[in-house]
Write a protein that holds these residues in place. Structure first.
Motif, PDB file in Angstrom:
ATOM      1  N   VAL A   1      17.523  86.443  -0.634  1.00  0.00           N
ATOM      2  CA  VAL A   1      18.386  87.143   0.323  1.00  0.00           C
ATOM      3  C   VAL A   1      19.849  86.795   0.093  1.00  0.00           C
ATOM      4  N   LEU A   2      20.107  85.509  -0.112  1.00  0.00           N
ATOM      5  CA  LEU A   2      21.488  85.076  -0.323  1.00  0.00           C
ATOM      6  C   LEU A   2      22.106  85.733  -1.540  1.00  0.00           C
ATOM      7  N   MET A   3      21.407  85.657  -2.664  1.00  0.00           N
ATOM      8  CA  MET A   3      22.021  86.144  -3.901  1.00  0.00           C
ATOM      9  C   MET A   3      22.158  87.655  -3.917  1.00  0.00           C
ATOM     10  N   VAL A   4      21.148  88.350  -3.364  1.00  0.00           N
ATOM     11  CA  VAL A   4      21.258  89.805  -3.330  1.00  0.00           C
ATOM     12  C   VAL A   4      22.402  90.215  -2.402  1.00  0.00           C
ATOM     13  N   SER A   5      22.542  89.497  -1.274  1.00  0.00           N
ATOM     14  CA  SER A   5      23.631  89.829  -0.358  1.00  0.00           C
ATOM     15  C   SER A   5      24.980  89.610  -1.008  1.00  0.00           C
ATOM     16  N   MET A   6      25.115  88.475  -1.686  1.00  0.00           N
ATOM     17  CA  MET A   6      26.389  88.207  -2.359  1.00  0.00           C
ATOM     18  C   MET A   6      26.676  89.270  -3.411  1.00  0.00           C
ATOM     19  N   ALA A   7      25.647  89.626  -4.147  1.00  0.00           N
ATOM     20  CA  ALA A   7      25.828  90.642  -5.184  1.00  0.00           C
ATOM     21  C   ALA A   7      26.238  91.968  -4.562  1.00  0.00           C
ATOM     22  N   ALA A   8      25.613  92.308  -3.427  1.00  0.00           N
ATOM     23  CA  ALA A   8      25.938  93.565  -2.759  1.00  0.00           C
ATOM     24  C   ALA A   8      27.367  93.520  -2.230  1.00  0.00           C
ATOM     25  N   LEU A   9      27.758  92.378  -1.697  1.00  0.00           N
ATOM     26  CA  LEU A   9      29.108  92.220  -1.154  1.00  0.00           C
ATOM     27  C   LEU A   9      30.163  92.559  -2.179  1.00  0.00           C
ATOM     28  N   PHE A  10      29.857  92.219  -3.429  1.00  0.00           N
ATOM     29  CA  PHE A  10      30.808  92.520  -4.471  1.00  0.00           C
ATOM     30  C   PHE A  10      30.622  93.929  -5.012  1.00  0.00           C
ATOM     31  N   SER A  11      29.374  94.273  -5.353  1.00  0.00           N
ATOM     32  CA  SER A  11      29.177  95.521  -6.080  1.00  0.00           C
ATOM     33  C   SER A  11      29.289  96.768  -5.214  1.00  0.00           C
ATOM     34  N   VAL A  12      28.986  96.672  -3.917  1.00  0.00           N
ATOM     35  CA  VAL A  12      29.007  97.896  -3.100  1.00  0.00           C
ATOM     36  C   VAL A  12      30.430  98.422  -2.872  1.00  0.00           C
ATOM     37  N   PRO A  13      31.362  97.604  -2.368  1.00  0.00           N
ATOM     38  CA  PRO A  13      32.716  98.156  -2.200  1.00  0.00           C
ATOM     39  C   PRO A  13      33.330  98.559  -3.538  1.00  0.00           C
ATOM     40  N   PHE A  14      33.140  97.712  -4.535  1.00  0.00           N
ATOM     41  CA  PHE A  14      33.673  97.994  -5.861  1.00  0.00           C
ATOM     42  C   PHE A  14      33.090  99.312  -6.388  1.00  0.00           C
ATOM     43  N   GLY A  15      31.759  99.439  -6.250  1.00  0.00           N
ATOM     44  CA  GLY A  15      31.075 100.628  -6.747  1.00  0.00           C
ATOM     45  C   GLY A  15      31.507 101.892  -6.022  1.00  0.00           C
ATOM     46  N   ILE A  16      31.631 101.800  -4.701  1.00  0.00           N
ATOM     47  CA  ILE A  16      32.056 102.974  -3.939  1.00  0.00           C
ATOM     48  C   ILE A  16      33.475 103.368  -4.338  1.00  0.00           C
ATOM     49  N   ALA A  17      34.348 102.364  -4.514  1.00  0.00           N
ATOM     50  CA  ALA A  17      35.725 102.663  -4.914  1.00  0.00           C
ATOM     51  C   ALA A  17      35.748 103.399  -6.248  1.00  0.00           C
ATOM     52  N   ILE A  18      34.950 102.921  -7.200  1.00  0.00           N
ATOM     53  CA  ILE A  18      34.917 103.574  -8.504  1.00  0.00           C
ATOM     54  C   ILE A  18      34.384 104.997  -8.375  1.00  0.00           C
ATOM     55  N   ALA A  19      33.364 105.163  -7.556  1.00  0.00           N
ATOM     56  CA  ALA A  19      32.798 106.502  -7.378  1.00  0.00           C
ATOM     57  C   ALA A  19      33.823 107.429  -6.742  1.00  0.00           C
ATOM     58  N   VAL A  20      34.588 106.912  -5.760  1.00  0.00           N
ATOM     59  CA  VAL A  20      35.640 107.729  -5.146  1.00  0.00           C
ATOM     60  C   VAL A  20      36.649 108.140  -6.203  1.00  0.00           C
ATOM     61  N   TYR A  21      37.003 107.183  -7.070  1.00  0.00           N
ATOM     62  CA  TYR A  21      37.927 107.528  -8.143  1.00  0.00           C
ATOM     63  C   TYR A  21      37.368 108.665  -8.987  1.00  0.00           C
ATOM     64  N   LEU A  22      36.100 108.512  -9.408  1.00  0.00           N
ATOM     65  CA  LEU A  22      35.509 109.495 -10.314  1.00  0.00           C
ATOM     66  C   LEU A  22      35.417 110.867  -9.660  1.00  0.00           C
TER      67      LEU A  22
END
Lengths: 263, 319, 291
Positions: C81-102
């Motif tokens: 739970v910890l590691m997946v949450s940390m990974a999501a914390l980073f990848s979700v905002p970053f990923g959404i931002a990139i998708a918005v750019y695209l």
């Protein structure tokens, strides 16, 4: 329905305006004046650039595609295409209602309040007042006043379009552009919107694109007839008092069109 | 004048000035930078692995690929065993998964079965893809290996004259690893091939059927040939996944250092030796050799996937 | 031969045999394809269910070979739970931002096409190579005075794996928002940031959530990148700069254990992990179906 053309202030003025989509010329040498406080209709066959023209007025066209404008377009004397122009401010002053009603997937209240919230922090009570006034101006208040929190998508097509009008009115634009606002609506909803436009003419300057000639004859002070030739480039053929256009137009092409000889 | 009829604005009437242009510009540039940083991540990844592999690259050069020894103590390393294992297991996986996958694609796209059955079937096959690899590997150890032991013994009894089945097995083997890989890449082949087939215009089928062909004749003579390039794209994608599959393979392959022609012998793949040795690798050359292997794997999967992507894209298919 | 005879005569034998044969193969292959799935599910339930006791979620693993204590793997669940949450914390905002750019800015421009290409490559990188990358970047570096295996390294690897999934599904979600909604917002004077946040992202939220949940399900099951980034531990998770246990690594470790209690635990852990992944996947489907 007729208003004499006094020396009113020029709300919008076009001088020798060409509009291009990429390399393709869509409109050529459009010169026309739109006066304060009047309803100006733009009629013409499909594909002649009517929508293109008004989308150049609030610079929404350039968001949709590669639109380029040459010539002078002025809004109360200010150059619309000046590099110093703040697009967001321009669009707030020139409102737009689209062909198909497109309310946001939010409550009725939030739809109308959207534009105001985008620009300023307004107290809740003041916002309530503004929403009520806009909905009243759009002849929708009585129908929705008990249900402001309901989703805008639950309204009928005609109501949604009036909501979009209210939404545009809420930010108090000086000019309201309407791009065939009734083409997706039934006759009764259309009639309501025409009544609405009539009631708005005291406060707003309206430019309405319509393919419905009777509508233009009913509600506008002045009418502009756009058309194309084989080159498919739109031109302004004639612009005059509505009554004149529909009874004794100067240009033969105008006469042919309004008498239904070509469409 | 007439303007007195018109409302007061709540902001200034000018259409110039204001700082919202900066917001739009800043927003666009901020997002642009974030997007470009993904390119940076990929380049960084390649660079780091290359960098870490340098000691091994310098020591062994390109001959690394053909050397067979892997001796941690003597610091002698070579990729041959692992390349061999990777390729062999992937080949076995394709051998099993392609016919079955294509058949599943046919069954779920053609109208033999009622619609609900087709979608249930498709759903179940997709379900396999969502099971974590380690769980499939675990099942492989305790269920698949015992299941295949008699099969492997029988193969050896009957066909030991073929080098492929030349040795006696004690359970884990290249064959089992290939089988488990087949299970894992099956959904990929089935799903993409299905999309390809669904995209083939109905006219083609009706033309064949109206000439008197039976359903199966139509499928084998018209549908499959028409879908062929798309299916090949699917196979390439599946191959890319097979090459990089780690856990399930590691758990059933037996982890041996020998290159053996017999499929019934244990073996090793690049991902599985990485999984096995990385946690305890200490010596710089050891790590370097492992990184070199990772680099080779990286490059290999990259190439296969780029080829696959260009094939799949030509047909405008989703993955 | 009369017309009637011509029309009612059966097909030639070889053609009929071919049809039956192919149909038989179809049935056989379908069965073969489903067999592993059914076997996996069956075995996991059969072997994992008996030990699915409450203690599993509250206790630490019992010491190896000690059958007197009821062991659990609460720490492994914690770690996942910890590691997946940390990974999501980073990848979700970053990923959404990139998708918005695209979707909103780059569209089909050169930069956007390159980014999409790079993302498709990233999604094809074997997860073990991502682990190797995370190992080199984080485990080998000294962070806040610590050098070694950590949850930070593990979640870094998971974030890289999650990123392309989030970007791809978010871009698809954004494409579904009708264009005229954006135009209506701009026509009211909103700037692009306001339009994106207040209108576009809000409308696309359910589909974005679906993609995020899928990425989370995938990350929860990953093992290879965690083996040498987060390693494992037998104790509670206390901080992110330490070796951290996870369900997937635990299953891997216990699969080769000599102690039957541990392999039994691994079955139960498989059940829990599979349950976690499946529920997350189902949830993601439900969200878009409700619309």
């Amino acid at each position: 329905m007729l208003h004499s053309i006094s020396q009113s202030e020029l709300a919008l003025s076009a001088q020798n305006v060409d509009v291009f989509y990429g390399d393709r010329k869509a409109l050529s040498s459009i010169s026309m004046d739109i006066y304060l406080g009047q309803v100006t209709a733009i009629i013409g066959p499909s594909g002649c650039g009517k929508s293109t023209f008004i989308k150049a007025l609030n610079r929404i066209g350039e968001l949709e595609s590669e639109m380029r404008v040459q010539g002078q377009l002025e809004f109360f004397g200010q150059n619309i295409y000046s590099p110093r122009v703040n697009l967001n401010r321009l669009r707030r002053q020139i409102g737009m209602v689209f062909q198909k009603p497109n309310p946001f997937p939010m409550s009725i209240y939030d739809n109308v309040a959207y534009g105001v919230r985008v620009f300023s922090r307004v107290s809740r009570s003041l916002l309530d007042e503004m929403v009520e006034k806009a909905l009243a101006d759009a002849a929708l208040w009585d129908e929705v006043k008990d249900n402001l929190k309901k989703s805008a998508l639950s309204l009928s097509g005609g109501q949604q379009q009036r909501l979009c009008i209210a939404r545009a009115l809420a930010v108090k634009p000086r000019v309201l552009l309407m791009d065939e606002p009734c083409s997706a609506l039934d006759p009764i909803a259309t009639m309501k919107i025409e009544e609405l436009i009539n009631s708005l003419r005291q406060e707003f300057t309206i430019v309405i694109v319509t393919h419905n000639m009777q509508q233009a004859a009913r509600i506008s002070d002045r009418t502009a007839f756009f058309s194309t030739d084989e080159s498919r480039i739109g031109q302004l053929v004639e612009l005059d008092d509505t009554q004149k256009i529909f009874s004794s137009a100067t240009n033969s092409r105008t006469r042919d069109y309004v008498e239904g000889r070509f469409g | 004048m007439t303007t007195s009829r018109f409302r007061e604005t709540t902001v200034s009437d000018s259409i110039e000035g204001g700082n919202t242009a900066w917001i739009d510009l800043g927003f666009a540039w901020g997002l642009r930078i974030l997007a470009i940083s993904t390119i940076a991540i990929l380049l960084w990844m390649g660079w780091i692995i290359f960098n870490q592999a340098l000691p091994a690259i310098r020591s062994f050069g390109l001959g690394f690929i053909t050397r067979q020894e892997w001796d941690v103590n003597q610091l002698q390393f070579g990729a041959k065993t692992y390349l061999y294992g990777t390729i062999v297991t992937s080949a076995i996986a394709l051998l099993f998964a392609v016919p079955i996958g294509v058949m599943i694609a046919i069954v779920t796209s053609e109208k033999f079965l009622p619609g609900w059955l087709r979608s249930t079937l498709g759903f179940l096959i997709e379900l396999i893809a969502s099971i974590p690899s380690v769980i499939i590997g675990f099942w492989g150890i305790f269920v698949l290996i015992p299941f295949m032991k008699p099969i492997q013994s029988a193969l050896h009894q009957q066909f030991s004259w073929i080098p492929l089945f030349g040795t006696e097995t004690f359970g884990p083997s290249l064959l089992v690893a290939g089988t488990i890989l087949a299970v894992m890449i099956l959904p990929t082949i089935a799903a993409i091939s299905r999309d390809v087939m669904l995209a083939i215009p109905q006219d083609l089928r009706t033309a064949s059927l109206s000439l008197g062909a039976t359903r199966w004749e139509m499928i084998t003579t018209v549908l499959i040939p028409a879908s062929l390039s798309g299916i090949i794209g699917a196979i390439m994608l599946a191959l890319g996944r097979a090459l990089g599959e780690t856990m399930a393979v590691t758990m059933v392959i037996g982890n041996s250092d020998q290159v053996s022609l017999s499929l019934l012998d244990p073996g090793n793949t690049i991902p599985s030796i990485l999984a096995n040795q990385f946690p305890e690798a200490l010596d710089e050359l050891h790590i370097g050799a492992l990184m070199y292997l990772a680099l080779i794997l990286f490059a290999l999967t990259l190439v296969i996937n780029m080829i696959a992507n260009s094939i799949v894209k030509t047909f405008g298919l989703k993955q | 031969m009369t017309l009637e005879q011509q029309l009612t005569r059966p097909l030639s034998l070889d053609r009929r045999i071919f049809s039956y044969f192919m149909s038989a193969i179809a049935v056989l292959f379908t069965g073969l394809a489903l067999l592993p799935l059914l076997s996996v599910l069956f075995e996991i339930l059969r072997q994992g269910l008996p030990n699915l006791k409450w203690e599993v979620f509250t206790n630490l693993p019992a010491p190896a070979g000690d059958t007197s204590v009821v062991g659990g793997f609460a720490n492994a669940i914690q770690g996942t739970v910890l590691m997946v949450s940390m990974a999501a914390l980073f990848s979700v905002p970053f990923g959404i931002a990139i998708a918005v750019y695209l979707s909103e800015i780059g569209k089909s421009g050169a930069i956007a096409q390159t980014v999409r290409f790079v993302l498709s490559i990233l999604s094809a990188v074997p997860s073990i190579v991502v682990g190797v990358f995370a190992y080199a970047v984080i485990v080998l570096s000294t962070i806040f005075g610590y050098r070694g295996f950590s949850a930070l390294a593990g979640s870094f690897a998971l974030a890289v794996i999650m990123l392309p999934i989030v970007v791809l599904s978010t871009e698809e979600a954004l494409k579904l928002v009708p264009k005229h909604q954006r135009l209506a917002s701009a026509a009211l004077g909103a700037n692009s940031m306001q339009t994106v946040f207040k209108i576009v992202l809000k409308a696309a939220l359910p589909s974005i959530t679906t993609g995020v949940l899928l990425a989370i399900a995938r990350a929860s099951g990953e093992t290879a990148p965690l083996i040498f980034t987060a390693l494992f531990s037998q104790t509670w998770v206390e901080q992110i700069l330490n070796p951290t246990p996870s369900l997937s690594v635990m299953i891997y470790n216990y699969s080769s254990s000599a102690f039957p209690e541990q392999t039994q635990m691994a079955w139960t852990a498989s059940l829990v992990l599979l349950g976690l992944v499946t529920i997350t996947n189902l949830l993601s489907r439900l969200i878009t179906q409700k619309r």
